[in-house]
Design a protein around this motif. Structure first.
Motif, mmCIF file in Angstrom:
data_model
loop_
_atom_site.group_PDB
_atom_site.id
_atom_site.type_symbol
_atom_site.label_atom_id
_atom_site.label_comp_id
_atom_site.label_asym_id
_atom_site.label_seq_id
_atom_site.Cartn_x
_atom_site.Cartn_y
_atom_site.Cartn_z
ATOM 1 N N MET A 295 0.830 -1.211 0.000
ATOM 2 C CA MET A 295 0.000 0.000 0.000
ATOM 3 C C MET A 295 0.862 1.257 0.000
ATOM 4 S SD MET A 295 -3.278 -0.950 2.432
ATOM 5 C CE MET A 295 -2.359 -1.635 3.802
ATOM 6 N N ALA A 296 1.963 1.210 0.755
ATOM 7 C CA ALA A 296 2.859 2.367 0.804
ATOM 8 C C ALA A 296 3.490 2.634 -0.552
ATOM 9 C CB ALA A 296 3.946 2.137 1.860
ATOM 10 N N LEU A 297 3.823 1.576 -1.276
ATOM 11 C CA LEU A 297 4.426 1.759 -2.603
ATOM 12 C C LEU A 297 3.426 2.344 -3.585
ATOM 13 C CD1 LEU A 297 7.320 1.156 -3.708
ATOM 14 C CD2 LEU A 297 6.853 0.277 -1.431
ATOM 15 N N ALA A 298 2.162 1.917 -3.516
ATOM 16 C CA ALA A 298 1.138 2.501 -4.377
ATOM 17 C C ALA A 298 0.967 3.987 -4.057
ATOM 18 C CB ALA A 298 -0.180 1.761 -4.210
ATOM 19 N N PHE A 299 0.961 4.313 -2.772
ATOM 20 C CA PHE A 299 0.848 5.704 -2.342
ATOM 21 C C PHE A 299 2.035 6.519 -2.841
ATOM 22 C CE2 PHE A 299 1.273 8.774 1.389
ATOM 23 C CZ PHE A 299 0.329 9.658 0.882
ATOM 24 N N ALA A 300 3.233 5.938 -2.747
ATOM 25 C CA ALA A 300 4.433 6.630 -3.225
ATOM 26 C C ALA A 300 4.362 6.879 -4.724
ATOM 27 C CB ALA A 300 5.676 5.812 -2.873
ATOM 28 N N GLY A 301 3.861 5.898 -5.476
ATOM 29 C CA GLY A 301 3.716 6.089 -6.913
ATOM 30 C C GLY A 301 2.784 7.241 -7.238
ATOM 31 N N THR A 302 1.698 7.351 -6.462
ATOM 32 C CA THR A 302 0.753 8.453 -6.651
ATOM 33 C C THR A 302 1.425 9.796 -6.379
ATOM 34 O OG1 THR A 302 -1.088 7.040 -6.006
ATOM 35 C CG2 THR A 302 -1.460 9.400 -5.899
ATOM 36 N N LEU A 303 2.142 9.884 -5.273
ATOM 37 C CA LEU A 303 2.806 11.139 -4.918
ATOM 38 C C LEU A 303 3.864 11.531 -5.944
ATOM 39 C CD1 LEU A 303 3.266 10.773 -1.048
ATOM 40 C CD2 LEU A 303 1.449 11.946 -2.301
ATOM 41 N N CYS A 304 4.540 10.550 -6.515
ATOM 42 C CA CYS A 304 5.556 10.844 -7.530
ATOM 43 C C CYS A 304 4.936 11.347 -8.826
ATOM 44 C CB CYS A 304 6.394 9.595 -7.810
ATOM 45 S SG CYS A 304 7.514 9.135 -6.471
ATOM 46 N N MET A 305 3.755 10.833 -9.164
ATOM 47 C CA MET A 305 3.127 11.176 -10.435
ATOM 48 C C MET A 305 2.347 12.480 -10.377
ATOM 49 S SD MET A 305 2.848 10.295 -13.540
ATOM 50 C CE MET A 305 1.833 10.654 -14.976
ATOM 51 N N ILE A 306 1.809 12.828 -9.222
ATOM 52 C CA ILE A 306 0.946 14.006 -9.114
ATOM 53 C C ILE A 306 1.617 15.289 -9.622
ATOM 54 C CG2 ILE A 306 -0.004 15.600 -7.393
ATOM 55 C CD1 ILE A 306 -1.242 13.190 -5.996
#
Length: 206
Positions: free
Chosen positions: A182-193
């Protein structure tokens, strides 16, 4: 639907077919690939009802192709070290000191990345004009979807045989596997935003 998007759907269908040729894990493969097959058939209807840009569809395709590859090898046994050694003479695990197969972490990260353009486009198409609201919706969706998947994965492993459950779950002995995914999915979101905001800031007044 643009021709390029039809080709993307066909490419995903072909990838699923190739992933199941001489399938090394036939007892687990359907759990990974049946949802993708259903998506291939549903995608033309979904894209007709909710049209997306080719760019957004390409992000989604990248995620589903990576998932299809991982599904062939039950994620935990995706042989990226063997491929790296064949190309460079060194393994990724040796280079980074990995003690487990991290392919699942990559796919969770890409899920977070691919969700951003999808949700931003749907939000704008639905008339949303607030950057803050779009960010809240995107982050909330990724966290909720990630948590729901981990719960589904847990429930599914309770319903299937032990060896198949271990192979599908892919925990690899890590008691915090679900939280890290879940943390990695969240990190991917933050990187892409930031990239998505830079690209689409016009038209988002607040």
């Amino acid at each position: 639907m643009p021709a390029s998007q039809r080709w993307m759907i066909l490419l995903l269908g072909a990838a699923v077919a190739l992933a199941n040729m001489a399938q090394p894990y036939p007892s687990v493969a359907p759990l990974h690939h049946v949802p993708t097959v259903l998506l291939v058939f549903a995608a033309p209807v979904l894209l007709a009802r909710w049209p997306l840009s080719t760019r957004t569809v390409a992000f989604l395709l990248a995620f589903w192709l990576l998932h299809t590859l991982g599904g062939r090898y039950t994620y935990s046994d995706t042989p990226y070290d063997g491929w790296a050694a064949a190309l460079t003479g060194a393994t990724i695990s040796d280079a980074f000191g990995f003690t487990r197969n991290h392919y699942d972490r990559l796919v969770h990260f890409i899920f977070g990345v691919a969700s951003v353009p999808l949700l931003a486009e749907l939000a704008r198409g639905g008339g949303l004009r607030s950057i803050r609201a779009m960010l809240c919706i995107t982050i909330g969706f990724v966290l909720a979807a990630s948590a729901a998947y981990e719960v589904f994965e847990w429930l599914l492993t309770l319903a299937i045989a032990g060896d198949a459950a271990d192979a599908y779950n892919g925990q690899q002995g890590d008691m915090w596997d679900a939280q890290k995914d879940m943390a990695l999915a969240f990190a991917g979101t933050l990187c892409m935003i930031p990239f998505e905001l830079r690209r689409t800031r016009r038209g988002w007044p607040g």
